[in-house]
Design an enzyme around this catalytic site. Structure first.
Site, PDB file in Angstrom:
ATOM      1  N   GLN A 100      43.988  47.269  38.086  1.00 34.37           N
ATOM      2  CA  GLN A 100      43.868  46.909  39.494  1.00 34.37           C
ATOM      3  C   GLN A 100      43.054  47.931  40.270  1.00 34.37           C
ATOM      4  O   GLN A 100      42.974  49.108  39.924  1.00 34.37           O
ATOM      5  CB  GLN A 100      45.252  46.778  40.128  1.00 34.37           C
TER       6      GLN A 100
ATOM      7  N   THR B  72      46.438  45.421  44.506  1.00 30.70           N
ATOM      8  CA  THR B  72      46.218  44.050  44.015  1.00 30.70           C
ATOM      9  C   THR B  72      47.015  43.754  42.750  1.00 30.70           C
ATOM     10  O   THR B  72      46.605  42.918  41.943  1.00 30.70           O
ATOM     11  CB  THR B  72      44.718  43.816  43.739  1.00 30.70           C
ATOM     12  N   CYS B  73      48.166  44.422  42.572  1.00 29.30           N
ATOM     13  CA  CYS B  73      48.909  44.286  41.315  1.00 29.30           C
ATOM     14  C   CYS B  73      49.296  42.847  41.003  1.00 29.30           C
ATOM     15  O   CYS B  73      49.220  42.400  39.858  1.00 29.30           O
ATOM     16  CB  CYS B  73      50.139  45.183  41.324  1.00 29.30           C
ATOM     17  N   GLY B  74      49.709  42.098  42.015  1.00 32.00           N
ATOM     18  CA  GLY B  74      50.096  40.713  41.790  1.00 32.00           C
ATOM     19  C   GLY B  74      48.915  39.840  41.418  1.00 32.00           C
ATOM     20  O   GLY B  74      49.008  38.973  40.536  1.00 32.00           O
TER      21      GLY B  74
ATOM     22  N   ALA C 258      47.921  40.682  37.814  1.00 35.68           N
ATOM     23  CA  ALA C 258      48.854  40.088  36.861  1.00 35.68           C
ATOM     24  C   ALA C 258      48.601  38.583  36.721  1.00 35.68           C
ATOM     25  O   ALA C 258      48.637  38.038  35.610  1.00 35.68           O
ATOM     26  CB  ALA C 258      50.289  40.340  37.302  1.00 35.68           C
TER      27      ALA C 258
END
Length: 265
Positions: free
Chosen positions: A74, A78-80, A83
């Site tokens: 990331q 912006t981790c979501g 993923a």
């Protein structure tokens, strides 16, 4: 939003990741015996994770399931989105998902603090990637449950928000370090005779802050998921604008005690 029919009976253990020819000892201490963890030697990422965590190094697990996904790191919060991009094999990039999420009013900087909004974004991601054989379900509670274990053994993939420690493993920080992980496998170490033994069930995970496959206790991940009560005061004072759902991350429209299940049909 899609729903998932009742899962079929648990399948026999298998790995669904592609076989690779990478040397499994690459990057591992030379003091580690390459003959250990033989059941996973055709899959270096899984082998390395089990060896590093000392899980099933002497004999195969009682049951397991693993699906390989390419890692994506990331940039920013912006981790979501990262993923979710891994889930669709990069066919919808994090930047593309960021643009969509901004247009939908879900995010400002890439943050995703609502499982309900993530479910809507996931539908758009699968449409963009032209993947039409996946059903999604928003679950409230029950991450550490027989139902979840059976779904994972049958190949389901999860998107789970949780509190991340300094090494990115699950912790309890009241939601102040909220992060997203893609759960792409499960290991049940032994047949203990206890249906839900907290010390016996592990999940295999990818997330945007590491290229390596993580191996975490499912019970710990569930506790962390249930601990997402409030947005970090430190982030709230960093000068950036974040979009929070009504009721905050601990509310019904937030993250706490919620996760997404994706099942192929």
């Amino acid at each position: 939003m899609c729903t998932i029919p009742p899962p079929p009976p648990p399948m026999l253990p298998e790995i669904s990741s592609p076989i690779k020819t990478v040397n499994v000892t690459e990057g591992i201490s030379p003091s580690i015996d390459p003959s250990i963890c033989k059941w996973a030697t055709e899959h270096p990422e899984l082998w390395e994770s089990c060896v590093k965590n000392n899980i099933c190094v002497d004999k195969p697990p009682y049951k397991y399931k693993y699906k390989w996904f390419e890692s994506i790191l990331q940039i920013g919060p912006t981790c979501g989105l990262v993923a979710l991009s891994m889930l669709v094999n990069g066919e919808a990039t994090p930047d593309e998902l960021l643009s969509i999420a901004k247009l939908q009013g879900f995010t400002s900087n890439g943050e995703m603090f609502s499982c309900k909004q993530m479910a809507k974004l996931a539908e758009k991601a699968h449409s963009l990637a032209e993947i039409d054989n996946v059903r999604c379900l928003l679950k409230q509670g029950g991450l550490f449950s027989t139902d979840t274990v059976e779904r994972l053994l049958n190949g389901a993939i999860l998107l789970v928000p949780y509190d991340a420690d300094c090494n990115h493993s699950p912790c309890l920080r009241n939601g102040h370090t909220a992060h997203w992980a893609l759960v792409c496998g499960i290991i049940i170490v032994e047949n203990t005779g206890i249906e839900l033994d907290p010390k016996n069930i592990y999940v295999l995970c990818k997330h945007g802050k590491s290229k390596y496959l993580a191996l975490w206790n499912l019970s710990d991940l569930a506790k962390s998921n249930n601990n997402l009560w409030e947005f970090s005061p430190k982030k709230g004072a960093d000068g950036l604008v974040y979009i929070l759902p009504i009721g905050g991350i601990g509310g019904d429209d937030g993250l706490r005690d919620q996760f997404l299940v994706f099942d192929q049909f």
